[in-house]
Design an enzyme around this catalytic site. Structure first.
Site, short mmCIF file in Angstrom:
data_model
loop_
_atom_site.label_atom_id
_atom_site.label_comp_id
_atom_site.label_asym_id
_atom_site.label_seq_id
_atom_site.Cartn_x
_atom_site.Cartn_y
_atom_site.Cartn_z
N GLY A 47 47.86 9.66 -62.47
CA GLY A 47 47.25 8.81 -63.57
C GLY A 47 46.33 7.53 -63.30
N GLU A 102 48.76 1.28 -60.45
CA GLU A 102 49.40 2.26 -61.49
C GLU A 102 48.57 2.30 -62.86
OE1 GLU A 102 51.16 4.45 -62.23
OE2 GLU A 102 53.16 4.58 -61.23
N ASP A 106 56.47 2.09 -67.66
CA ASP A 106 57.00 2.60 -68.51
C ASP A 106 58.47 2.37 -68.19
OD1 ASP A 106 58.12 4.21 -70.58
OD2 ASP A 106 56.25 5.45 -70.80
N LYS A 134 54.46 -1.37 -70.62
CA LYS A 134 55.41 -1.05 -71.76
C LYS A 134 56.70 -1.44 -71.77
CE LYS A 134 54.41 3.33 -73.94
NZ LYS A 134 54.62 4.83 -74.30
N PHE A 155 52.51 6.80 -77.83
CA PHE A 155 52.09 7.82 -76.91
C PHE A 155 50.50 7.71 -76.56
CE2 PHE A 155 53.60 11.37 -74.34
CZ PHE A 155 52.62 11.89 -73.59
N VAL A 156 50.46 6.96 -75.41
CA VAL A 156 48.98 6.60 -75.00
C VAL A 156 48.37 7.66 -74.02
CG1 VAL A 156 48.99 4.30 -75.55
CG2 VAL A 156 50.05 4.87 -73.41
N ASP A 162 47.58 11.23 -69.38
CA ASP A 162 47.65 12.45 -69.77
C ASP A 162 48.78 12.65 -70.87
OD1 ASP A 162 49.85 12.56 -67.86
OD2 ASP A 162 49.94 14.70 -67.95
N ARG A 168 42.92 13.07 -69.42
CA ARG A 168 42.68 11.96 -68.59
C ARG A 168 41.30 11.44 -68.71
NH1 ARG A 168 47.37 12.15 -65.07
NH2 ARG A 168 48.27 14.26 -64.88
C1 PRP Z 1 53.24 8.39 -65.15
C2 PRP Z 1 52.39 7.22 -64.76
C3 PRP Z 1 53.26 6.51 -63.76
C4 PRP Z 1 54.84 6.51 -64.52
C5 PRP Z 1 55.19 5.63 -65.42
O1 PRP Z 1 53.24 9.27 -64.28
O2 PRP Z 1 51.18 7.47 -64.21
O3 PRP Z 1 53.21 6.85 -62.51
O4 PRP Z 1 54.57 7.83 -65.28
O5 PRP Z 1 56.38 5.79 -65.93
P1 PRP Z 1 57.79 5.13 -65.41
O6 PRP Z 1 57.67 3.77 -65.41
O7 PRP Z 1 58.72 5.53 -66.86
O8 PRP Z 1 58.09 5.80 -64.07
P2 PRP Z 1 53.52 10.82 -64.35
O9 PRP Z 1 54.85 11.20 -63.81
O10 PRP Z 1 53.49 11.08 -65.68
O11 PRP Z 1 52.47 11.59 -63.40
P3 PRP Z 1 50.94 11.47 -63.46
O12 PRP Z 1 50.60 10.04 -62.92
O13 PRP Z 1 50.48 12.60 -62.43
O14 PRP Z 1 50.42 11.52 -64.97
#
Ligand code: PRP
Length: 183
Positions: A47, A102, A106, A134, A155-156, A162, A168
């Site tokens: 991400g 990051e 979340d 968030k 849902f962003v 993504d 993305r």
């Molecule tokens: C997403 C984002 C963060 C994480 C945040 O990654 O990039 O790394 O979720 O969420 P959290 O605070 O609830 O852990 P994801 O696992 O979707 O993988 P990606 O980065 O490949 O999209």
């Protein structure tokens, strides 16, 4: 510019101009904190790749760049809670000042896990920079040192974020239409 993804977007949450302005500010703040300290920018893939590329250029400190790839969502809309390292860092981080980059903070699962991991690998300091925060969804006691924008529980997607690995490459942060993820 024409986009075949636009129909799936309910609204724009953060425009390209707002992103640019805020990232300039974040870069300046990081410069103040880290000049002369040779920090390591450590992007959490996938991400963060878009934010990372803009952030490092907004902060002209002598530094190097590294990535780690983790996954916890496994194509779901809520975190599974299990964080998996998909691609590990390729260098010794002992004694380094890390700027962990990051796209979104979340539940906090990912950064809670990674902060521990980087400590065990010997990092001297860990500074967390997230583009989006968030806080309403937090289940772990993690806070960002710097956050670009606080966002509501919607849902962003876009600018690296993504849904099912798509969207993305949208250049702004948008909210996905609910019918897209309830299909
Ligand atoms: C997403 C984002 C963060 C994480 C945040 O990654 O990039 O790394 O979720 O969420 P959290 O605070 O609830 O852990 P994801 O696992 O979707 O993988 P990606 O980065 O490949 O999209």
């Amino acid at each position: 510019m024409k986009s075949e993804m636009e129909n799936d977007i309910l609204k724009v949450l953060v425009t390209e101009e707002e992103l640019k302005g805020r990232i300039t500010e974040l870069g300046a703040e990081l410069y103040e904190r880290f000049h002369g300290k040779n920090p390591l920018f450590l992007g959490v893939l996938k991400g963060s790749f878009v934010f990372m590329s803009d952030l490092v250029r907004a902060c002209q400190v002598k530094s190097d760049v590294e990535f780690i790839a983790v996954s916890s969502y496994e194509n779901a809309t809520t975190s599974s809670g299990r964080v998996k390292i998909v691609h590990d860092i390729q260098q010794d981080i002992t004694g380094r000042n890390l700027i962990v980059v990051e796209d979104i903070l979340d539940s906090g699962n990912t950064l809670a896990f990674l902060s521990e991991y980087f400590k065990t690998r010997g990092a001297a300091s860990i500074t967390i920079v997230t583009l989006l925060d968030k806080p309403s969804r937090r289940t772990k006691a993690v806070t960002a040192d710097l956050a670009g924008f606080v966002v509501p529980d919607e849902f962003v997607v876009g600018y690296g974020l993504d849904y099912c690995q798509q969207y993305r490459n949208i250049p702004y942060i948008g909210v996905l239409k609910p019918e897209v993820y309830s299909r």
